[in-house]
Design a protein around this motif. Structure first.
Motif, PDB file in Angstrom:
ATOM      1  N   PHE A   1      50.360 -29.863  11.577  1.00 29.66           N
ATOM      2  CA  PHE A   1      49.457 -29.717  12.716  1.00 29.66           C
ATOM      3  C   PHE A   1      48.011 -29.576  12.241  1.00 29.66           C
ATOM      4  O   PHE A   1      47.106 -30.245  12.745  1.00 29.66           O
ATOM      5  CB  PHE A   1      49.880 -28.513  13.560  1.00 29.66           C
ATOM      6  CG  PHE A   1      48.963 -28.222  14.703  1.00 29.66           C
ATOM      7  CD1 PHE A   1      49.072 -28.929  15.886  1.00 29.66           C
ATOM      8  CD2 PHE A   1      47.995 -27.245  14.607  1.00 29.66           C
ATOM      9  CE1 PHE A   1      48.226 -28.670  16.942  1.00 29.66           C
ATOM     10  CE2 PHE A   1      47.146 -26.965  15.654  1.00 29.66           C
ATOM     11  CZ  PHE A   1      47.262 -27.684  16.835  1.00 29.66           C
TER      12      PHE A   1
ATOM     13  N   ILE B   1      50.508 -33.364  18.721  1.00 30.74           N
ATOM     14  CA  ILE B   1      51.371 -32.958  19.841  1.00 30.74           C
ATOM     15  C   ILE B   1      52.799 -32.719  19.367  1.00 30.74           C
ATOM     16  O   ILE B   1      53.419 -31.700  19.701  1.00 30.74           O
ATOM     17  CB  ILE B   1      51.327 -34.017  20.959  1.00 30.74           C
ATOM     18  CG1 ILE B   1      49.936 -34.072  21.578  1.00 30.74           C
ATOM     19  CG2 ILE B   1      52.384 -33.735  22.015  1.00 30.74           C
ATOM     20  CD1 ILE B   1      49.710 -35.270  22.474  1.00 30.74           C
ATOM     21  N   TRP B   2      53.328 -33.637  18.563  1.00 36.56           N
ATOM     22  CA  TRP B   2      54.702 -33.513  18.062  1.00 36.56           C
ATOM     23  C   TRP B   2      54.868 -32.257  17.200  1.00 36.56           C
ATOM     24  O   TRP B   2      55.802 -31.486  17.375  1.00 36.56           O
ATOM     25  CB  TRP B   2      55.078 -34.769  17.273  1.00 36.56           C
ATOM     26  CG  TRP B   2      56.418 -34.668  16.624  1.00 36.56           C
ATOM     27  CD1 TRP B   2      56.658 -34.516  15.305  1.00 36.56           C
ATOM     28  CD2 TRP B   2      57.693 -34.705  17.269  1.00 36.56           C
ATOM     29  NE1 TRP B   2      58.004 -34.459  15.084  1.00 36.56           N
ATOM     30  CE2 TRP B   2      58.660 -34.565  16.268  1.00 36.56           C
ATOM     31  CE3 TRP B   2      58.108 -34.837  18.582  1.00 36.56           C
ATOM     32  CZ2 TRP B   2      60.017 -34.571  16.537  1.00 36.56           C
ATOM     33  CZ3 TRP B   2      59.464 -34.837  18.849  1.00 36.56           C
ATOM     34  CH2 TRP B   2      60.392 -34.700  17.851  1.00 36.56           C
TER      35      TRP B   2
ATOM     36  N   PHE C   1      53.048 -29.556  17.145  1.00 33.98           N
ATOM     37  CA  PHE C   1      52.884 -28.342  17.936  1.00 33.98           C
ATOM     38  C   PHE C   1      54.151 -28.021  18.729  1.00 33.98           C
ATOM     39  O   PHE C   1      54.619 -26.876  18.719  1.00 33.98           O
ATOM     40  CB  PHE C   1      51.692 -28.494  18.891  1.00 33.98           C
ATOM     41  CG  PHE C   1      51.414 -27.267  19.699  1.00 33.98           C
ATOM     42  CD1 PHE C   1      50.830 -26.161  19.111  1.00 33.98           C
ATOM     43  CD2 PHE C   1      51.746 -27.214  21.040  1.00 33.98           C
ATOM     44  CE1 PHE C   1      50.570 -25.015  19.849  1.00 33.98           C
ATOM     45  CE2 PHE C   1      51.500 -26.082  21.791  1.00 33.98           C
ATOM     46  CZ  PHE C   1      50.906 -24.977  21.188  1.00 33.98           C
ATOM     47  N   CYS C   2      54.723 -29.015  19.380  1.00 35.65           N
ATOM     48  CA  CYS C   2      55.940 -28.781  20.170  1.00 35.65           C
ATOM     49  C   CYS C   2      57.122 -28.368  19.295  1.00 35.65           C
ATOM     50  O   CYS C   2      57.845 -27.431  19.619  1.00 35.65           O
ATOM     51  CB  CYS C   2      56.296 -30.033  20.975  1.00 35.65           C
ATOM     52  SG  CYS C   2      55.115 -30.421  22.275  1.00 35.65           S
TER      53      CYS C   2
ATOM     54  N   GLY D   1      46.837 -37.997  16.990  1.00 34.63           N
ATOM     55  CA  GLY D   1      47.003 -37.255  18.246  1.00 34.63           C
ATOM     56  C   GLY D   1      48.468 -37.048  18.571  1.00 34.63           C
ATOM     57  O   GLY D   1      48.881 -35.958  18.976  1.00 34.63           O
ATOM     58  N   LEU D   2      49.265 -38.099  18.381  1.00 37.09           N
ATOM     59  CA  LEU D   2      50.711 -37.948  18.581  1.00 37.09           C
ATOM     60  C   LEU D   2      51.309 -36.967  17.579  1.00 37.09           C
ATOM     61  O   LEU D   2      52.197 -36.184  17.908  1.00 37.09           O
ATOM     62  CB  LEU D   2      51.396 -39.304  18.473  1.00 37.09           C
ATOM     63  CG  LEU D   2      51.153 -40.267  19.617  1.00 37.09           C
ATOM     64  CD1 LEU D   2      51.744 -41.633  19.294  1.00 37.09           C
ATOM     65  CD2 LEU D   2      51.729 -39.731  20.910  1.00 37.09           C
TER      66      LEU D   2
END
Length: 115
Positions: free
Chosen positions: A21, A55-56, A58-59, A51-52
């Motif tokens: 991240f 997000i990935w 972080f989730c 960006g992907l």
């Protein structure tokens, strides 16, 4: 399933996601802060892939925090398969972005040499 370093639900796995991240966010910040960001198409592809990745990571990091808090290793085959597919998509996007940047860099080097 065995517990390996980096397995979901372990501290090492969480540290790997946090570092992914941070490095993805850092690359976005460094590219977006340049004055000629919109001039190069390769930067746009790299920003999209990072960006992907942000997000990935972080989730998945949140999911790993939950499993780490409950002191359970994540051995659900469906979720592990989802992580594998998501990580390989992230690797594929990073590789494709790297190829476009390398191609652009090589062309700029040729232009400089021909100059």
């Amino acid at each position: 399933m065995k517990d390996f370093p980096g397995t979901p639900g372990t501290l090492t796995g969480l540290l790997l996601r946090i570092s992914q991240f941070v490095f993805a966010a850092g690359s976005i910040a460094s590219m977006a802060s340049t004055s000629s960001f919109f001039s190069f198409t390769a930067f746009c592809y790299l920003i999209a892939s990072m960006g992907l990745q942000v997000i990935w990571s972080f989730c998945v990091g949140i999911v790993r925090c939950i499993f780490l808090d409950e002191k359970k290793a994540l051995h659900n085959p469906v979720l592990v398969s989802l992580f594998v597919v998501g990580d390989w998509m992230a690797v594929a996007f990073a590789y494709l972005s790297w190829v476009t940047i390398a191609t652009s860099s090589l062309i700029m080097l040729w232009l400089l040499a021909a100059g």
